[in-house]
Motif scaffolding. Structure first.
Motif, PDB file in Angstrom:
ATOM      1  N   ILE A  15      46.791  68.299   0.159  1.00  0.00           N
ATOM      2  CA  ILE A  15      47.792  68.956   0.503  1.00  0.00           C
ATOM      3  C   ILE A  15      48.660  68.654   1.967  1.00  0.00           C
ATOM      4  CG2 ILE A  15      48.497  71.368   1.220  1.00  0.00           C
ATOM      5  CD1 ILE A  15      46.533  72.471  -0.616  1.00  0.00           C
ATOM      6  N   LEU A  18      50.656  65.368   0.651  1.00  0.00           N
ATOM      7  CA  LEU A  18      51.923  65.855   0.119  1.00  0.00           C
ATOM      8  C   LEU A  18      52.835  66.296   1.106  1.00  0.00           C
ATOM      9  CD1 LEU A  18      50.695  67.040  -3.317  1.00  0.00           C
ATOM     10  CD2 LEU A  18      51.352  64.819  -2.655  1.00  0.00           C
ATOM     11  N   ASP A  54      49.734  72.503   7.412  1.00  0.00           N
ATOM     12  CA  ASP A  54      50.194  73.782   7.523  1.00  0.00           C
ATOM     13  C   ASP A  54      50.175  74.127   8.796  1.00  0.00           C
ATOM     14  OD1 ASP A  54      50.480  75.137   4.938  1.00  0.00           O
ATOM     15  OD2 ASP A  54      48.418  74.297   4.486  1.00  0.00           O
ATOM     16  N   LEU A  57      53.448  72.854   9.741  1.00  0.00           N
ATOM     17  CA  LEU A  57      54.667  73.832   8.921  1.00  0.00           C
ATOM     18  C   LEU A  57      54.716  75.213   9.791  1.00  0.00           C
ATOM     19  CD1 LEU A  57      54.163  73.362   5.278  1.00  0.00           C
ATOM     20  CD2 LEU A  57      56.161  72.831   6.373  1.00  0.00           C
ATOM     21  N   THR A  58      53.739  75.670  10.508  1.00  0.00           N
ATOM     22  CA  THR A  58      53.765  76.897  11.402  1.00  0.00           C
ATOM     23  C   THR A  58      54.500  76.680  12.530  1.00  0.00           C
ATOM     24  OG1 THR A  58      51.545  77.294  10.586  1.00  0.00           O
ATOM     25  CG2 THR A  58      52.393  78.555  12.522  1.00  0.00           C
ATOM     26  N   LEU A  61      58.116  76.058  11.647  1.00  0.00           N
ATOM     27  CA  LEU A  61      59.018  77.536  11.340  1.00  0.00           C
ATOM     28  C   LEU A  61      59.454  78.176  12.586  1.00  0.00           C
ATOM     29  CD1 LEU A  61      56.845  78.953   8.563  1.00  0.00           C
ATOM     30  CD2 LEU A  61      59.081  78.742   8.352  1.00  0.00           C
ATOM     31  N   ALA A  62      58.748  77.910  13.499  1.00  0.00           N
ATOM     32  CA  ALA A  62      58.879  78.473  14.673  1.00  0.00           C
ATOM     33  C   ALA A  62      60.244  77.834  15.586  1.00  0.00           C
ATOM     34  CB  ALA A  62      57.835  78.580  15.650  1.00  0.00           C
ATOM     35  N   GLY A  65      63.337  77.085  11.258  1.00  0.00           N
ATOM     36  CA  GLY A  65      62.895  77.714  10.300  1.00  0.00           C
ATOM     37  C   GLY A  65      63.319  77.016   8.783  1.00  0.00           C
ATOM     38  N   ILE A  69      61.080  75.377   5.508  1.00  0.00           N
ATOM     39  CA  ILE A  69      61.168  76.016   4.185  1.00  0.00           C
ATOM     40  C   ILE A  69      61.632  74.929   3.367  1.00  0.00           C
ATOM     41  CG2 ILE A  69      62.564  77.671   2.715  1.00  0.00           C
ATOM     42  CD1 ILE A  69      62.309  79.701   5.311  1.00  0.00           C
ATOM     43  N   MET A  72      58.712  72.809   2.653  1.00  0.00           N
ATOM     44  CA  MET A  72      57.581  73.696   1.747  1.00  0.00           C
ATOM     45  C   MET A  72      58.146  73.405   0.314  1.00  0.00           C
ATOM     46  SD  MET A  72      57.148  76.723   4.520  1.00  0.00           S
ATOM     47  CE  MET A  72      57.148  77.988   3.154  1.00  0.00           C
ATOM     48  N   THR A  73      59.601  73.625   0.008  1.00  0.00           N
ATOM     49  CA  THR A  73      60.002  73.631  -1.271  1.00  0.00           C
ATOM     50  C   THR A  73      59.704  72.166  -1.938  1.00  0.00           C
ATOM     51  OG1 THR A  73      61.628  75.044  -0.577  1.00  0.00           O
ATOM     52  CG2 THR A  73      62.166  74.047  -2.762  1.00  0.00           C
ATOM     53  N   ARG A  75      57.485  69.755  -1.236  1.00  0.00           N
ATOM     54  CA  ARG A  75      56.012  69.509  -1.186  1.00  0.00           C
ATOM     55  C   ARG A  75      55.659  70.355  -2.625  1.00  0.00           C
ATOM     56  NH1 ARG A  75      51.718  72.404   2.926  1.00  0.00           N
ATOM     57  NH2 ARG A  75      52.437  74.498   2.432  1.00  0.00           N
TER      58      ARG A  75
ATOM     59  N   THR B  10      49.789  58.412  -3.340  1.00  0.00           N
ATOM     60  CA  THR B  10      48.963  59.383  -3.200  1.00  0.00           C
ATOM     61  C   THR B  10      47.493  59.205  -3.854  1.00  0.00           C
ATOM     62  OG1 THR B  10      50.831  61.056  -3.538  1.00  0.00           O
ATOM     63  CG2 THR B  10      48.723  61.892  -3.827  1.00  0.00           C
ATOM     64  N   VAL B  90      45.469  71.979  -6.060  1.00  0.00           N
ATOM     65  CA  VAL B  90      46.714  71.486  -5.165  1.00  0.00           C
ATOM     66  C   VAL B  90      47.837  72.291  -5.260  1.00  0.00           C
ATOM     67  CG1 VAL B  90      48.272  69.631  -4.494  1.00  0.00           C
ATOM     68  CG2 VAL B  90      45.476  69.151  -4.624  1.00  0.00           C
ATOM     69  N   ILE B  94      49.095  75.014  -2.528  1.00  0.00           N
ATOM     70  CA  ILE B  94      50.583  74.818  -1.859  1.00  0.00           C
ATOM     71  C   ILE B  94      51.174  76.229  -2.138  1.00  0.00           C
ATOM     72  CG2 ILE B  94      52.882  73.800  -2.324  1.00  0.00           C
ATOM     73  CD1 ILE B  94      51.297  71.258  -2.193  1.00  0.00           C
ATOM     74  N   ASN B  98      52.489  78.119   1.123  1.00  0.00           N
ATOM     75  CA  ASN B  98      54.056  78.672   1.218  1.00  0.00           C
ATOM     76  C   ASN B  98      54.362  79.892   1.126  1.00  0.00           C
ATOM     77  OD1 ASN B  98      54.628  75.569   0.867  1.00  0.00           O
ATOM     78  ND2 ASN B  98      55.508  75.773  -0.592  1.00  0.00           N
ATOM     79  N   HIS B 101      53.243  81.413   4.580  1.00  0.00           N
ATOM     80  CA  HIS B 101      54.211  80.795   5.603  1.00  0.00           C
ATOM     81  C   HIS B 101      55.464  81.636   5.678  1.00  0.00           C
ATOM     82  CE1 HIS B 101      52.005  77.424   7.311  1.00  0.00           C
ATOM     83  NE2 HIS B 101      51.803  76.635   6.148  1.00  0.00           N
ATOM     84  N   ARG B 102      56.174  81.741   4.274  1.00  0.00           N
ATOM     85  CA  ARG B 102      57.215  82.650   4.353  1.00  0.00           C
ATOM     86  C   ARG B 102      57.062  84.169   4.865  1.00  0.00           C
ATOM     87  NH1 ARG B 102      58.136  79.548  -0.428  1.00  0.00           N
ATOM     88  NH2 ARG B 102      59.946  78.250  -0.240  1.00  0.00           N
ATOM     89  N   HIS B 105      56.870  84.029   8.457  1.00  0.00           N
ATOM     90  CA  HIS B 105      58.168  83.826   9.059  1.00  0.00           C
ATOM     91  C   HIS B 105      59.099  85.104   9.012  1.00  0.00           C
ATOM     92  CE1 HIS B 105      61.152  81.220  10.203  1.00  0.00           C
ATOM     93  NE2 HIS B 105      62.092  81.295   9.228  1.00  0.00           N
ATOM     94  N   ARG B 108      58.095  87.517  11.590  1.00  0.00           N
ATOM     95  CA  ARG B 108      58.385  87.409  12.978  1.00  0.00           C
ATOM     96  C   ARG B 108      59.766  87.625  13.077  1.00  0.00           C
ATOM     97  NH1 ARG B 108      55.117  82.855  12.905  1.00  0.00           N
ATOM     98  NH2 ARG B 108      56.397  81.707  11.707  1.00  0.00           N
TER      99      ARG B 108
END
Lengths: 136, 136
Positions: A15, A18, A54, A57-58, A61-62, A65, A69, A72-73, A75, B10, B90, B94, B98, B101-102, B105, B108
């Motif tokens: 993960i 990717l 991850d 990504l966190t 995102l801060a 954002g 996103i 994320m889409t 991957r 990969t 996997v 993911i 994801n 995360h969303r 987000h 926040r």
């Protein structure tokens, strides 16, 4: 051998990998459409931050954002597209590599055997009449 | 997006990672059955040498052929056992990450929205009668 734990760890590593591939993909897209943002994302995406997909990504995102996103889409799309081919690629890849290692190893052993034969043959000829320093 | 190249890369990364897991497995077995060899293999298997699984095996074959062959057998076994479960692990992994995360987000953003509402509400109240340092 704890196969369950190995499968879990492997999936986590995969993960993260990717996610790295998704970052590369988005970076390439941005380089064409929005070079300053590509520059920013490239600076943000160091080898250290990308080690844990991850956590990366966190953090992203801060900061940005919409970029996070988008990654994320991407991957998820990559995972869905390639994951069905991976098992066979990996198993076949390992089988072929193992076979090649064994072949080369055997070849070296045989050459070593040949080399020993040569040395032995030379020893049988020793001491030769024109030897400068005959053994004993 | 070059999915074919990504799948290939990969799979290469995955093969190296499974080689690393095979080394760990063999190390654990040796620690119980042959501690001096475990010590030797541990010293041989640095992070650098393990970066490329097949270069590692080539080097190990030249030093301790039987250990290399044992690791090759173990990595093939691991690959055959876990690879069928990996795609789902996997993709699901993911998707769940994801989603999480969303969710965080959005949370926040909402808190930020609330915070902005609070600031706005305070601004409307300003200047308050008991303010120590009124704006302007």
């Amino acid at each position: 051998m704890d196969l369950k734990r190995i499968a879990k760890d492997t999936s986590t590593v995969l993960i993260s990998y990717l996610t790295f591939q998704a970052v590369k993909t988005v970076l390439n897209q941005l380089r064409e459409t929005d070079p300053p943002r590509a520059y920013w994302l490239n600076a943000f995406s160091t080898k250290e931050t990308l080690q844990d997909g991850d956590a990366y990504l966190t953090a992203l995102l801060a900061e940005q954002g919409d970029l996070a996103i988008r990654i994320m889409t991407v991957r998820q799309h990559i995972a869905e597209e390639i994951s069905e081919f991976l098992p066979e690629m990996v198993v076949t890849g390992i089988q072929q590599a193992n076979m090649e290692h064994r072949r080369q190893h055997l070849e070296r052993m045989t050459q070593l055997g040949d080399a020993e034969d040569v040395v032995e043959a030379e020893l049988i000829q020793e001491p030769s009449a024109d030897s400068d320093a005959p053994l004993d």
